[in-house]
Write a protein that holds these residues in place. Structure first.
Motif, mmCIF file in Angstrom:
data_model
loop_
_atom_site.group_PDB
_atom_site.id
_atom_site.type_symbol
_atom_site.label_atom_id
_atom_site.label_comp_id
_atom_site.label_asym_id
_atom_site.label_seq_id
_atom_site.Cartn_x
_atom_site.Cartn_y
_atom_site.Cartn_z
ATOM 1 N N GLU A 49 19.856 23.843 48.724
ATOM 2 C CA GLU A 49 18.623 23.033 48.493
ATOM 3 C C GLU A 49 18.218 22.970 46.957
ATOM 4 N N GLY A 50 17.987 22.154 46.459
ATOM 5 C CA GLY A 50 17.836 21.808 45.155
ATOM 6 C C GLY A 50 16.596 22.614 44.773
ATOM 7 N N ALA A 51 15.596 22.615 45.118
ATOM 8 C CA ALA A 51 14.266 23.199 44.656
ATOM 9 C C ALA A 51 13.403 23.358 46.048
ATOM 10 N N LEU A 52 12.297 24.046 45.652
ATOM 11 C CA LEU A 52 11.160 24.352 46.927
ATOM 12 C C LEU A 52 10.270 23.036 46.446
ATOM 13 N N ASP A 53 9.623 22.810 47.674
ATOM 14 C CA ASP A 53 8.402 21.612 47.355
ATOM 15 C C ASP A 53 7.246 22.366 46.746
ATOM 16 N N SER A 54 6.460 21.822 46.020
ATOM 17 C CA SER A 54 5.505 22.469 45.361
ATOM 18 C C SER A 54 4.541 23.396 46.063
ATOM 19 N N SER A 55 4.138 22.886 47.217
ATOM 20 C CA SER A 55 3.220 23.717 48.204
ATOM 21 C C SER A 55 4.141 25.187 48.249
ATOM 22 N N ASP A 56 5.365 25.201 48.615
ATOM 23 C CA ASP A 56 5.962 26.331 48.709
ATOM 24 C C ASP A 56 6.165 27.427 47.640
ATOM 25 N N LEU A 57 6.683 26.435 46.438
ATOM 26 C CA LEU A 57 6.783 27.054 45.239
ATOM 27 C C LEU A 57 5.412 27.917 44.623
ATOM 28 N N PHE A 58 4.326 27.155 44.547
ATOM 29 C CA PHE A 58 2.913 27.700 44.092
ATOM 30 C C PHE A 58 2.575 28.759 44.975
ATOM 31 N N ASP A 59 2.878 28.873 46.447
ATOM 32 C CA ASP A 59 2.626 29.794 47.373
ATOM 33 C C ASP A 59 3.627 31.213 47.026
ATOM 34 N N GLY A 60 4.498 31.101 46.258
ATOM 35 C CA GLY A 60 5.571 31.979 45.725
ATOM 36 C C GLY A 60 6.361 32.492 46.925
ATOM 37 N N LEU A 61 6.819 31.494 47.710
ATOM 38 C CA LEU A 61 7.916 31.386 48.666
ATOM 39 C C LEU A 61 9.052 31.972 48.075
ATOM 40 N N THR A 62 10.085 33.040 48.633
ATOM 41 C CA THR A 62 10.995 33.447 47.851
ATOM 42 C C THR A 62 12.300 32.725 48.701
ATOM 43 N N ALA A 63 13.516 32.790 47.975
ATOM 44 C CA ALA A 63 14.637 32.251 48.637
ATOM 45 C C ALA A 63 14.998 32.918 49.731
ATOM 46 N N ARG A 64 14.733 34.384 50.126
ATOM 47 C CA ARG A 64 15.020 35.020 51.245
ATOM 48 C C ARG A 64 14.098 34.438 52.450
ATOM 49 N N GLU A 65 12.995 34.173 52.151
ATOM 50 C CA GLU A 65 12.105 33.562 53.031
ATOM 51 C C GLU A 65 12.382 32.113 53.677
ATOM 52 N N ARG A 66 12.760 31.309 52.668
ATOM 53 C CA ARG A 66 13.132 29.784 52.866
ATOM 54 C C ARG A 66 14.475 30.145 53.560
ATOM 55 N N ALA A 67 15.211 30.919 53.222
ATOM 56 C CA ALA A 67 16.562 30.858 54.227
ATOM 57 C C ALA A 67 16.184 31.054 55.366
ATOM 58 N N ILE A 68 15.358 32.206 55.753
ATOM 59 C CA ILE A 68 14.998 32.338 57.266
ATOM 60 C C ILE A 68 14.328 31.173 57.772
ATOM 61 N N ASP A 69 13.648 30.439 57.258
ATOM 62 C CA ASP A 69 12.837 29.198 57.661
ATOM 63 C C ASP A 69 14.192 28.046 58.056
ATOM 64 N N VAL A 70 15.032 28.020 57.220
ATOM 65 C CA VAL A 70 16.223 26.945 57.393
ATOM 66 C C VAL A 70 17.064 27.471 58.396
ATOM 67 N N PHE A 71 17.242 28.827 58.426
ATOM 68 C CA PHE A 71 17.964 29.167 59.547
ATOM 69 C C PHE A 71 17.544 28.787 61.031
ATOM 70 N N SER A 72 16.047 28.852 61.083
ATOM 71 C CA SER A 72 15.577 28.400 62.223
ATOM 72 C C SER A 72 15.473 26.955 62.338
ATOM 73 N N GLN A 73 15.168 26.275 61.407
ATOM 74 C CA GLN A 73 15.118 25.038 61.512
ATOM 75 C C GLN A 73 16.493 24.058 61.975
ATOM 76 N N LEU A 74 17.428 24.766 61.510
ATOM 77 C CA LEU A 74 18.966 24.014 61.876
ATOM 78 C C LEU A 74 19.510 24.693 63.051
ATOM 79 N N ARG A 75 18.561 25.616 63.670
ATOM 80 C CA ARG A 75 19.137 26.285 64.907
ATOM 81 C C ARG A 75 20.414 27.143 64.688
ATOM 82 N N VAL A 76 20.528 27.731 63.778
ATOM 83 C CA VAL A 76 21.763 28.462 63.302
ATOM 84 C C VAL A 76 21.736 29.705 64.373
ATOM 85 N N TRP A 77 20.678 30.108 64.910
ATOM 86 C CA TRP A 77 20.634 31.422 66.055
ATOM 87 C C TRP A 77 21.051 30.754 67.311
ATOM 88 N N ASP A 78 21.162 29.382 67.418
ATOM 89 C CA ASP A 78 21.264 28.812 68.841
ATOM 90 C C ASP A 78 23.031 28.716 69.138
#
Length: 165
Positions: A49-78
């Protein structure tokens, strides 16, 4: 608020992401993941992922938090054996995170994943994107081979081609 981080994310363009991870590099990563799946029963996904979108960036989302989101979105747990692994790169931060499903986390320590992440980050800081990604996949595969040996026939629950977000 980290102004340097904000600038890095705002300046990260799609062109810069594609320069670092061209179609040829992504194809090589895909081949490495396919090859790795022959030696273990884990299911590896690679996401840039190139960069966070501005709302996530200004909310202080960490790379770890985003990775967990992506893990869920891509259903890697499935996966049938709870053996999905996400290797996530937030390029603007040059931060690598590995998120593993519960079946793997029970066997591989956080320190082992962290060592792989630090090696990849060091390579990426030097601009060595393809070698860093391939070495990371090889190291993840070595850990998986130890804890999740291959079975016949190999099972592919997840696609192997890298995702660019």
């Amino acid at each position: 608020m980290d102004l340097m981080r904000i600038f890095r994310h705002l300046l990260m363009t799609r062109w810069r992401v594609r320069k670092a991870f061209s179609v040829r590099v992504l194809s090589t990563i895909d081949s490495a993941i396919r090859e790795s799946h022959r030696s273990h029963a884990g299911q590896v996904r690679f996401v840039v992922e190139g960069a966070l979108d501005s709302s996530d960036l200004f909310d202080g989302l960490t790379a770890r938090e985003r990775a967990i989101d992506v893990f869920s979105q891509l259903r890697v747990w499935d996966t049938e054996d709870n053996n999905g692994i996400l290797i996530y790169l937030l390029l603007a931060d040059r931060d690598v995170e590995i998120v593993a499903d519960r079946g793997i986390n029970a066997r591989v320590s956080g320190d082992e994943w962290e060592a792989v992440c630090r090696m990849m980050e060091a390579e990426f800081r030097r601009g060595k994107y393809q070698p860093g990604a391939i070495r990371g996949i090889e190291q993840v595969s070595a850990l998986l081979k130890t804890h999740f040996p291959t079975r016949t026939p190999p099972r592919e629950d997840l696609p192997s081609f890298p995702v660019v977000m």
